[in-house]
Design a protein around this motif. Structure first.
Motif, short mmCIF file in Angstrom:
data_model
loop_
_atom_site.label_atom_id
_atom_site.label_comp_id
_atom_site.label_asym_id
_atom_site.label_seq_id
_atom_site.Cartn_x
_atom_site.Cartn_y
_atom_site.Cartn_z
N ARG A 20 0.82 -1.22 0.00
CA ARG A 20 0.00 0.00 0.00
C ARG A 20 0.86 1.27 0.00
NH1 ARG A 20 -0.65 -1.88 5.47
NH2 ARG A 20 0.48 -0.48 6.86
N ASP A 21 2.14 1.15 0.37
CA ASP A 21 3.03 2.31 0.43
C ASP A 21 3.74 2.59 -0.89
OD1 ASP A 21 2.37 2.74 3.11
OD2 ASP A 21 3.96 1.40 3.80
N GLU A 32 3.55 -7.65 2.06
CA GLU A 32 4.76 -6.84 2.12
C GLU A 32 5.84 -7.41 1.21
OE1 GLU A 32 6.02 -6.98 6.22
OE2 GLU A 32 6.99 -8.91 5.97
N LEU A 33 6.71 -6.52 0.80
CA LEU A 33 7.86 -6.88 -0.01
C LEU A 33 9.08 -6.90 0.90
CD1 LEU A 33 9.27 -7.27 -2.79
CD2 LEU A 33 9.50 -4.79 -2.87
N MET A 34 9.90 -7.93 0.77
CA MET A 34 11.09 -8.07 1.59
C MET A 34 12.31 -8.17 0.66
SD MET A 34 12.20 -8.43 4.61
CE MET A 34 13.19 -9.31 5.77
N GLU A 65 0.26 -2.02 -13.59
CA GLU A 65 1.58 -1.71 -13.04
C GLU A 65 1.84 -2.55 -11.79
OE1 GLU A 65 3.61 2.11 -10.98
OE2 GLU A 65 2.41 2.49 -12.76
N LYS A 66 0.84 -2.68 -10.95
CA LYS A 66 0.95 -3.48 -9.72
C LYS A 66 1.19 -4.96 -10.06
CE LYS A 66 -1.74 -4.54 -5.58
NZ LYS A 66 -3.01 -4.25 -4.90
N GLU A 67 0.46 -5.48 -11.04
CA GLU A 67 0.62 -6.88 -11.45
C GLU A 67 2.03 -7.12 -11.98
OE1 GLU A 67 -2.41 -8.26 -14.15
OE2 GLU A 67 -3.94 -7.16 -13.04
#
Length: 80
Positions: free
Chosen positions: A9-10, A36-38, A18-20
């Motif tokens: 979301r950030d 979340e992305l790590m 674009e998100k896909e």
């Protein structure tokens, strides 16, 4: 070693496409259960350099996803 966690979301996506594309690029680094992305880096001896590297990497991924989404959108307009 430096780890960067960022919630989806950030990230300022301009479209769902674009998100896909972003999620396809990051692959298993995205944790769906936590949304979340790590990213992590131990490429450099300095924590500061590793942090810069991760921020740069995230910026490049977002930019690439945006560029690919825009190119895909233009191709669909040309076909119509």
């Amino acid at each position: 070693k430096v780890a960067l966690k960022i919630y989806l979301r950030d990230i300022p996506f301009e479209s769902d496409l674009e998100k896909e594309i972003f999620l396809q690029i990051v692959g298993p680094r995205f944790r769906h259960e936590k949304n979340e992305l790590m990213l992590s880096s131990d490429q450099f001896a300095s924590r500061i350099e590793n942090k810069r590297h991760l921020v740069s990497m995230l910026n490049r991924i977002v930019f690439s996803a945006r560029r690919l989404a825009n190119e895909g959108g233009e191709e669909q307009k040309e076909e119509a």
